[in-house]
Design a protein around this motif. Sequence first.
Motif, PDB file in Angstrom:
ATOM      1  N   MET A   1      26.571 -17.451  -1.894  1.00 28.20           N
ATOM      2  CA  MET A   1      26.565 -18.713  -2.933  1.00 28.20           C
ATOM      3  C   MET A   1      25.115 -18.861  -3.123  1.00 28.20           C
ATOM      4  O   MET A   1      24.049 -18.545  -2.487  1.00 28.20           O
ATOM      5  CB  MET A   1      27.097 -19.789  -2.468  1.00 28.20           C
ATOM      6  CG  MET A   1      26.451 -20.484  -1.414  1.00 28.20           C
ATOM      7  SD  MET A   1      27.407 -21.813  -0.400  1.00 28.20           S
ATOM      8  CE  MET A   1      28.989 -20.894   0.205  1.00 28.20           C
ATOM      9  N   HIS A   2      24.688 -19.623  -4.064  1.00 26.78           N
ATOM     10  CA  HIS A   2      23.566 -19.783  -4.954  1.00 26.78           C
ATOM     11  C   HIS A   2      22.770 -21.000  -3.861  1.00 26.78           C
ATOM     12  O   HIS A   2      21.575 -20.817  -3.271  1.00 26.78           O
ATOM     13  CB  HIS A   2      23.567 -20.672  -6.089  1.00 26.78           C
ATOM     14  CG  HIS A   2      22.169 -20.552  -6.421  1.00 26.78           C
ATOM     15  ND1 HIS A   2      21.165 -19.719  -6.912  1.00 26.78           N
ATOM     16  CD2 HIS A   2      21.594 -21.836  -7.196  1.00 26.78           C
ATOM     17  CE1 HIS A   2      20.001 -20.034  -7.213  1.00 26.78           C
ATOM     18  NE2 HIS A   2      20.134 -21.705  -7.316  1.00 26.78           N
ATOM     19  N   HIS A   3      23.342 -22.157  -3.420  1.00 22.01           N
ATOM     20  CA  HIS A   3      22.559 -23.111  -2.708  1.00 22.01           C
ATOM     21  C   HIS A   3      22.723 -22.900  -1.240  1.00 22.01           C
ATOM     22  O   HIS A   3      23.858 -22.684  -0.756  1.00 22.01           O
ATOM     23  CB  HIS A   3      23.365 -24.550  -3.130  1.00 22.01           C
ATOM     24  CG  HIS A   3      23.214 -24.756  -4.475  1.00 22.01           C
ATOM     25  ND1 HIS A   3      24.010 -24.573  -5.422  1.00 22.01           N
ATOM     26  CD2 HIS A   3      22.260 -25.691  -5.063  1.00 22.01           C
ATOM     27  CE1 HIS A   3      23.504 -24.946  -6.544  1.00 22.01           C
ATOM     28  NE2 HIS A   3      22.671 -25.706  -6.550  1.00 22.01           N
ATOM     29  N   PRO A   4      21.636 -23.024  -0.654  1.00 18.94           N
ATOM     30  CA  PRO A   4      21.501 -23.025   1.016  1.00 18.94           C
ATOM     31  C   PRO A   4      22.334 -24.287   1.545  1.00 18.94           C
ATOM     32  O   PRO A   4      22.179 -25.231   1.221  1.00 18.94           O
ATOM     33  CB  PRO A   4      20.305 -22.962   1.186  1.00 18.94           C
ATOM     34  CG  PRO A   4      19.554 -23.411   0.335  1.00 18.94           C
ATOM     35  CD  PRO A   4      20.506 -23.140  -1.042  1.00 18.94           C
ATOM     36  N   PRO A   5      23.152 -24.101   2.646  1.00 15.21           N
ATOM     37  CA  PRO A   5      23.799 -25.179   3.455  1.00 15.21           C
ATOM     38  C   PRO A   5      23.142 -25.935   4.242  1.00 15.21           C
ATOM     39  O   PRO A   5      23.400 -26.433   5.095  1.00 15.21           O
ATOM     40  CB  PRO A   5      24.955 -24.718   3.933  1.00 15.21           C
ATOM     41  CG  PRO A   5      24.585 -23.467   4.344  1.00 15.21           C
ATOM     42  CD  PRO A   5      23.498 -22.852   3.318  1.00 15.21           C
ATOM     43  N   PHE A   6      21.531 -25.947   4.227  1.00  9.29           N
ATOM     44  CA  PHE A   6      20.668 -26.451   5.361  1.00  9.29           C
ATOM     45  C   PHE A   6      19.511 -26.808   4.769  1.00  9.29           C
ATOM     46  O   PHE A   6      19.059 -26.497   3.594  1.00  9.29           O
ATOM     47  CB  PHE A   6      20.313 -25.599   6.472  1.00  9.29           C
ATOM     48  CG  PHE A   6      19.879 -24.109   5.861  1.00  9.29           C
ATOM     49  CD1 PHE A   6      18.410 -23.884   5.581  1.00  9.29           C
ATOM     50  CD2 PHE A   6      20.550 -22.803   5.465  1.00  9.29           C
ATOM     51  CE1 PHE A   6      17.765 -22.959   5.343  1.00  9.29           C
ATOM     52  CE2 PHE A   6      19.843 -21.998   5.064  1.00  9.29           C
ATOM     53  CZ  PHE A   6      18.504 -21.834   4.978  1.00  9.29           C
TER      54      PHE A   6
ATOM     55  N   THR B   1      22.122 -13.396  -6.880  1.00  9.46           N
ATOM     56  CA  THR B   1      22.527 -14.676  -6.318  1.00  9.46           C
ATOM     57  C   THR B   1      22.037 -16.022  -6.993  1.00  9.46           C
ATOM     58  O   THR B   1      21.353 -17.060  -6.638  1.00  9.46           O
ATOM     59  CB  THR B   1      22.217 -14.879  -4.921  1.00  9.46           C
ATOM     60  OG1 THR B   1      21.016 -14.632  -4.658  1.00  9.46           O
ATOM     61  CG2 THR B   1      23.117 -14.064  -4.084  1.00  9.46           C
ATOM     62  N   GLY B   2      22.381 -16.021  -8.413  1.00 12.48           N
ATOM     63  CA  GLY B   2      22.223 -17.151  -9.285  1.00 12.48           C
ATOM     64  C   GLY B   2      20.896 -17.614  -9.861  1.00 12.48           C
ATOM     65  O   GLY B   2      19.925 -16.774  -9.683  1.00 12.48           O
ATOM     66  N   ASP B   3      20.807 -18.424 -10.665  1.00 10.32           N
ATOM     67  CA  ASP B   3      19.752 -18.860 -11.733  1.00 10.32           C
ATOM     68  C   ASP B   3      19.324 -17.531 -12.316  1.00 10.32           C
ATOM     69  O   ASP B   3      18.396 -17.023 -12.293  1.00 10.32           O
ATOM     70  CB  ASP B   3      18.657 -19.459 -10.977  1.00 10.32           C
ATOM     71  CG  ASP B   3      18.844 -21.073 -10.581  1.00 10.32           C
ATOM     72  OD1 ASP B   3      20.020 -21.524 -10.959  1.00 10.32           O
ATOM     73  OD2 ASP B   3      17.992 -21.389  -9.973  1.00 10.32           O
ATOM     74  N   LEU B   4      20.322 -17.301 -12.888  1.00  8.97           N
ATOM     75  CA  LEU B   4      20.291 -15.743 -13.725  1.00  8.97           C
ATOM     76  C   LEU B   4      19.436 -16.024 -14.953  1.00  8.97           C
ATOM     77  O   LEU B   4      18.415 -15.295 -15.243  1.00  8.97           O
ATOM     78  CB  LEU B   4      21.589 -15.128 -14.292  1.00  8.97           C
ATOM     79  CG  LEU B   4      22.498 -15.231 -13.084  1.00  8.97           C
ATOM     80  CD1 LEU B   4      24.117 -14.868 -13.602  1.00  8.97           C
ATOM     81  CD2 LEU B   4      22.371 -14.194 -12.182  1.00  8.97           C
ATOM     82  N   VAL B   5      19.730 -17.208 -15.483  1.00  9.88           N
ATOM     83  CA  VAL B   5      18.643 -17.494 -16.664  1.00  9.88           C
ATOM     84  C   VAL B   5      18.212 -19.013 -16.439  1.00  9.88           C
ATOM     85  O   VAL B   5      18.788 -19.461 -15.450  1.00  9.88           O
ATOM     86  CB  VAL B   5      19.653 -17.356 -18.068  1.00  9.88           C
ATOM     87  CG1 VAL B   5      19.959 -16.025 -18.289  1.00  9.88           C
ATOM     88  CG2 VAL B   5      20.849 -18.341 -18.123  1.00  9.88           C
ATOM     89  N   ASP B   6      17.639 -19.496 -17.595  1.00  5.09           N
ATOM     90  CA  ASP B   6      17.051 -20.884 -17.329  1.00  5.09           C
ATOM     91  C   ASP B   6      17.647 -22.051 -17.846  1.00  5.09           C
ATOM     92  O   ASP B   6      17.807 -22.904 -17.108  1.00  5.09           O
ATOM     93  CB  ASP B   6      15.495 -20.718 -17.833  1.00  5.09           C
ATOM     94  CG  ASP B   6      14.632 -21.553 -16.865  1.00  5.09           C
ATOM     95  OD1 ASP B   6      14.829 -21.860 -15.805  1.00  5.09           O
ATOM     96  OD2 ASP B   6      13.538 -22.271 -17.650  1.00  5.09           O
ATOM     97  N   PHE B   7      18.444 -21.609 -19.070  1.00  6.80           N
ATOM     98  CA  PHE B   7      19.153 -22.776 -19.446  1.00  6.80           C
ATOM     99  C   PHE B   7      20.697 -22.776 -19.687  1.00  6.80           C
ATOM    100  O   PHE B   7      21.390 -23.421 -20.522  1.00  6.80           O
ATOM    101  CB  PHE B   7      18.434 -23.359 -21.027  1.00  6.80           C
ATOM    102  CG  PHE B   7      17.209 -24.007 -20.825  1.00  6.80           C
ATOM    103  CD1 PHE B   7      17.194 -25.343 -20.163  1.00  6.80           C
ATOM    104  CD2 PHE B   7      15.907 -23.244 -20.978  1.00  6.80           C
ATOM    105  CE1 PHE B   7      16.013 -26.022 -20.023  1.00  6.80           C
ATOM    106  CE2 PHE B   7      14.721 -24.077 -20.427  1.00  6.80           C
ATOM    107  CZ  PHE B   7      14.723 -25.283 -20.199  1.00  6.80           C
ATOM    108  N   GLY B   8      20.996 -21.475 -19.403  1.00  5.45           N
ATOM    109  CA  GLY B   8      22.521 -21.176 -19.360  1.00  5.45           C
ATOM    110  C   GLY B   8      22.988 -20.889 -20.701  1.00  5.45           C
ATOM    111  O   GLY B   8      24.381 -21.538 -20.843  1.00  5.45           O
TER     112      GLY B   8
END
Length: 275
Positions: free
Chosen positions: A154-159, A48-55
Motif C-alpha cells: 500500500m502507499h502509506h506506511p502504518p508507522f 507503490t503510488g504517487d504515480l503522478v502529481d495531480f491525478g
Amino acid sequence: MLLAQISDLHIKRPGKLAYGRVDTAAYLSRCIEHLNALDPRPDAVLITGDLVDFGDTEEYAYLRTLLNPLAIPYYLCIGNHDGREALREVFGDHAYLRDQARFVQYEFELGGVRIVVADSQDPPHGGGRLCDERLDWIAETLARSAAQPTLLAMHHPPFDCGIEHMDEQKLDAADAAKLAAIVARHPQIERLLCGHVHRAIQMRFAGTIASVCPSTAHQVALDLRKRGPSRFVMEPPAFQLHRYVAGEGLVTHTAFIGDYGGAYPFYDENDALID
C-alpha cells in the motif's frame, strides 16, 4: 521470484518540473533504463503510488508514454497524489485496476508468491485511511491462501518514521492498529511494502517487516528534529529489489540509480587481493 519496487514518481504534465526544479520524467526514464539492463531481469515491477502529481488524465497519459519502454510487466498502486478514475481511464487495459468498484485493490501471483495491493488513499487528505470495507477485503484476501508466501503493499506506511511532517500524513493510527491485528494473524506475510516517505526505511510491524521504498526522483530530507521543516533533497534516486527463494524467505536490496563507477575487481587475474 524477483520483484522490483519503484515509488513516488510524481510525473507532471510534459515540460513541468516538480517544485520548480525536479525533472521527474527524466528521472523515471533513467530508472527504466536501469531496470531493463538488470541481469537477472525482475519478473515484474510494482509501483507503490504517487504515480503522478495531480491525478489528472494528461499526467497519466504522459506517464504511460514514459512507461512504454519498460520491458517488464508492471502493476500500479494508488497514492495520495493519484486520481482513481483518471488512472483507470488512461490505463484501461490494466483490468486489475477495476477489480473493485470503489477502490484500486487487487492481487496477483508471481513465482509462487502472492502480492496483495491495497488502496490507502483518503482524498483530499495527504494521509492514508483503511476503512472497514478495505480492511475486510485485506482480511478476506489474506485468508484465502493462508499458507502461501505473501507481500502486502500500500502507499502509506502504518508507522511513525520520526520525520514529523511525514508522520502527520501516515496511515491513520486507528486504521494501522486494525491492520496490525489482521497482519498478526497471517505469518505468511513476508513484508509490507510502502512508499510515500521517499526514503529507505524499515520497521518491525505485527510480526513482519514494514518497509518504505525511496523515490525514483527526489528524497524527503532526513530531519528527525521536532517541527523539522518540510523539505526535499536530491540524494540519489533508488528502487528496491525483493528476492524470494522458497525455503529461505525474502531478501530486499536498495539499488541506486545512476553511474557511480565500477564494478571494480577485488582480486587480480592471479586471485591476489589488489592493494
